[in-house]
Design a protein around this motif. Structure first.
Motif, PDB file in Angstrom:
ATOM      1  N   PHE A 188       0.902  -1.200   0.106  1.00  0.00           N
ATOM      2  CA  PHE A 188      -0.013   0.007  -0.036  1.00  0.00           C
ATOM      3  C   PHE A 188       0.953   1.190  -0.007  1.00  0.00           C
ATOM      4  N   THR A 189       0.653   2.207  -1.166  1.00  0.00           N
ATOM      5  CA  THR A 189       1.700   3.490  -0.980  1.00  0.00           C
ATOM      6  C   THR A 189       0.606   4.589  -1.069  1.00  0.00           C
ATOM      7  N   ALA A 190       1.049   5.543  -0.589  1.00  0.00           N
ATOM      8  CA  ALA A 190       0.116   6.533  -0.528  1.00  0.00           C
ATOM      9  C   ALA A 190       0.849   7.915  -1.023  1.00  0.00           C
ATOM     10  N   LYS A 191       0.264   9.042  -1.447  1.00  0.00           N
ATOM     11  CA  LYS A 191       0.881  10.281  -1.698  1.00  0.00           C
ATOM     12  C   LYS A 191      -0.458  11.262  -1.174  1.00  0.00           C
ATOM     13  N   ILE A 192      -0.117  11.960   0.048  1.00  0.00           N
ATOM     14  CA  ILE A 192      -1.070  12.610   0.762  1.00  0.00           C
ATOM     15  C   ILE A 192      -0.757  14.215   0.708  1.00  0.00           C
ATOM     16  N   GLU A 193      -1.560  14.917   0.025  1.00  0.00           N
ATOM     17  CA  GLU A 193      -1.251  16.292   0.193  1.00  0.00           C
ATOM     18  C   GLU A 193      -2.087  16.867   1.404  1.00  0.00           C
ATOM     19  N   ASN A 194      -1.295  18.037   1.951  1.00  0.00           N
ATOM     20  CA  ASN A 194      -1.910  18.653   3.203  1.00  0.00           C
ATOM     21  C   ASN A 194      -2.042  17.534   4.453  1.00  0.00           C
ATOM     22  N   ARG A 195      -1.260  16.684   4.701  1.00  0.00           N
ATOM     23  CA  ARG A 195      -1.227  15.789   5.725  1.00  0.00           C
ATOM     24  C   ARG A 195      -1.542  16.390   6.852  1.00  0.00           C
ATOM     25  N   VAL A 196      -2.194  15.621   7.744  1.00  0.00           N
ATOM     26  CA  VAL A 196      -2.851  16.473   9.059  1.00  0.00           C
ATOM     27  C   VAL A 196      -2.003  15.739  10.444  1.00  0.00           C
ATOM     28  N   GLY A 197      -0.957  14.672  10.007  1.00  0.00           N
ATOM     29  CA  GLY A 197      -0.279  14.080  11.079  1.00  0.00           C
ATOM     30  C   GLY A 197       0.812  13.361  10.503  1.00  0.00           C
ATOM     31  N   ASP A 198       1.609  12.618  11.249  1.00  0.00           N
ATOM     32  CA  ASP A 198       2.591  11.871  11.048  1.00  0.00           C
ATOM     33  C   ASP A 198       2.307  10.538  10.687  1.00  0.00           C
ATOM     34  N   THR A 199       1.215  10.025  11.113  1.00  0.00           N
ATOM     35  CA  THR A 199       0.843   8.626  10.855  1.00  0.00           C
ATOM     36  C   THR A 199      -0.695   8.545  10.114  1.00  0.00           C
ATOM     37  N   VAL A 217       3.918   8.573   7.894  1.00  0.00           N
ATOM     38  CA  VAL A 217       3.963   9.496   6.764  1.00  0.00           C
ATOM     39  C   VAL A 217       5.108  10.327   6.975  1.00  0.00           C
ATOM     40  N   ASN A 218       5.912  10.573   6.047  1.00  0.00           N
ATOM     41  CA  ASN A 218       7.014  11.592   5.848  1.00  0.00           C
ATOM     42  C   ASN A 218       6.425  12.695   5.788  1.00  0.00           C
ATOM     43  N   LYS A 219       7.444  13.716   5.711  1.00  0.00           N
ATOM     44  CA  LYS A 219       7.188  15.270   5.525  1.00  0.00           C
ATOM     45  C   LYS A 219       6.480  15.576   4.202  1.00  0.00           C
ATOM     46  N   LYS A 220       6.957  14.642   3.172  1.00  0.00           N
ATOM     47  CA  LYS A 220       6.261  15.006   2.164  1.00  0.00           C
ATOM     48  C   LYS A 220       4.796  14.226   1.809  1.00  0.00           C
ATOM     49  N   GLY A 221       4.374  13.707   2.736  1.00  0.00           N
ATOM     50  CA  GLY A 221       2.941  12.941   2.771  1.00  0.00           C
ATOM     51  C   GLY A 221       3.127  11.552   2.027  1.00  0.00           C
ATOM     52  N   LEU A 222       4.131  11.032   2.137  1.00  0.00           N
ATOM     53  CA  LEU A 222       4.376   9.955   1.424  1.00  0.00           C
ATOM     54  C   LEU A 222       4.620   8.693   2.239  1.00  0.00           C
ATOM     55  N   PHE A 223       4.059   7.481   2.029  1.00  0.00           N
ATOM     56  CA  PHE A 223       4.507   6.057   2.599  1.00  0.00           C
ATOM     57  C   PHE A 223       4.179   4.928   1.556  1.00  0.00           C
ATOM     58  N   THR A 224       4.966   3.779   1.976  1.00  0.00           N
ATOM     59  CA  THR A 224       4.948   2.495   1.326  1.00  0.00           C
ATOM     60  C   THR A 224       5.112   1.502   2.205  1.00  0.00           C
ATOM     61  N   GLU A 225       3.940   0.555   2.545  1.00  0.00           N
ATOM     62  CA  GLU A 225       4.089  -0.387   3.346  1.00  0.00           C
ATOM     63  C   GLU A 225       3.705  -1.699   2.892  1.00  0.00           C
ATOM     64  N   THR A 226       4.227  -2.802   3.420  1.00  0.00           N
ATOM     65  CA  THR A 226       3.737  -4.232   2.890  1.00  0.00           C
ATOM     66  C   THR A 226       3.370  -4.833   3.953  1.00  0.00           C
ATOM     67  N   PHE A 227       2.247  -5.393   3.967  1.00  0.00           N
ATOM     68  CA  PHE A 227       1.702  -6.192   5.249  1.00  0.00           C
ATOM     69  C   PHE A 227       0.799  -7.161   4.810  1.00  0.00           C
ATOM     70  N   GLU A 228       0.286  -8.129   5.530  1.00  0.00           N
ATOM     71  CA  GLU A 228      -0.629  -9.126   5.347  1.00  0.00           C
ATOM     72  C   GLU A 228      -2.005  -8.720   5.695  1.00  0.00           C
ATOM     73  N   VAL A 229      -3.006  -9.102   4.909  1.00  0.00           N
ATOM     74  CA  VAL A 229      -4.417  -8.644   5.351  1.00  0.00           C
ATOM     75  C   VAL A 229      -5.191  -9.930   5.192  1.00  0.00           C
TER      76      VAL A 229
END
Length: 332
Positions: free
Chosen positions: A27-38, A53-65
């Motif tokens: 799961f990858t996301a690009k979040i503009e105007n993020r409201v928090g660090d997670t 979520v980094n300061k640019k509003g980005l994250f990539t995470e691999t996990f089992e669902v």
């Protein structure tokens, strides 16, 4: 958006799940105007995953669902996800527009774009048509809404489990919309009339009644500890309370948690340092005050005048600029 939209589907909060696979998803996301660090993803069987979520509003995470529906929470608002192992999903989101901006690419994007589209359609339908006094206009829009949903679910490329669950849930939602419409029409009839009253346990000790606040405007928040959209309104409610603390208005929250969750309510009030007057209803959804207001979904906000009469039986949310406009006209 979500300023006055009711929270449909209290009974639909249960997450539909199927079979677990040993694979994982990305799961990858690009979040503009993020409201928090997670961000937080929640699902059935106490599944909860916090992702930085980094300061640019980005994250990539691999996990089992486990294949099924999940809630994505950015610290302010919620959206729903459909996740499945082997998905490689990219979400883009602008928190200042939220529902209007959500979009997906990659494996799994088909189902999740349907979810995003339906959430926006639901919101717009409720805002435009759920409260209309014209029964013919409502009936026409309601049938068009059902046809639009059916078209969304008709794509044969959608995951079969997703199509089955979405169709079942949509039919449940239609019944709830009808109930909400009846409640909304009833709310309009209450304006200008004496408000139903209550005497409930006060978090600070003893009990409080609506009559205790006669001579002041009273803004009531009907909520519960398990209600995501209710919790999302808390930071906004705190800010409104702070800005109007010296005005002739009382901010009063009524929890309709079940009696078994009484301690959970008490602890949440303490942990989140909730302000205003914090009350616990005597019989959750079956409390007389809740029934008399015809409350079918939460959060629900009510505005009462200094004489104890109903000003708005379905008032704007704390997150809505409309609330401040109303309060400014009344108490400034």
């Amino acid at each position: 958006m979500k300023n006055k939209v009711q929270y449909i589907g209290i009974s639909l909060l249960a997450v539909f799940m199927t079979i677990t696979s040993s694979a994982q998803m990305t799961f990858t996301a690009k979040i503009e105007n993020r409201v928090g660090d997670t961000i937080t993803i929640r699902g059935a069987q106490k599944f909860m995953k916090k992702i930085a979520v980094n300061k640019k509003g980005l994250f990539t995470e691999t996990f089992e669902v486990t294949t099924g529906f999940y809630q994505f929470f950015d610290g302010s608002e919620y959206t729903q996800l459909y996740l499945k192992n082997e998905y490689d999903l990219l979400m883009t989101l602008n928190t200042k527009e939220f529902d209007e901006s959500i979009s997906y690419k990659g494996n799994g994007s088909l189902e999740n774009n349907v979810l995003a589209r339906k959430a926006l359609d639901d919101e717009q339908f409720q805002l435009k048509y759920l409260s209309t006094d014209d029964e013919e206009v409502f009936a026409k829009a309601f049938e068009a809404k059902k046809a639009s949903d059916a078209k969304l679910f008709s794509d044969v490329n959608l995951d079969e489990n997703f199509r089955t669950v979405m169709t079942k849930r949509a039919n449940q939602e239609y019944a709830m919309m009808q109930q909400m419409r009846e409640s909304d029409l009833k709310s309009k009839e209450m304006v200008g009339k004496p408000s139903p009253t209550f005497t409930y346990e006060n978090h600070k000790g003893g009990t409080s009644s609506l009559s205790d606040f006669k001579g002041k405007y009273v803004y009531i928040d009907v909520w519960a500890t398990w209600c995501g959209p209710c919790l999302a309104e808390i930071p906004h409610l705190k800010k409104v309370e702070a800005d109007y603390h010296d005005k002739n208005i009382v901010f009063l929250s009524i929890s309709i948690d079940a009696k078994k969750d009484h301690e959970k309510w008490k602890n949440m009030v303490d942990q989140k340092q909730l302000g205003g007057v914090q009350l616990f209803a005597d019989n959750d959804w079956n409390s007389k005050f809740v029934i008399e207001y015809g409350i079918q979904g939460i959060p629900r906000f009510i505005l009462i005048d200094p004489n104890g009469n109903v000003l708005e039986a379905d008032a704007s949310r704390p997150s809505s600029p409309d609330l401040r406009k109303k309060l400014d006209a009344l108490v400034k």
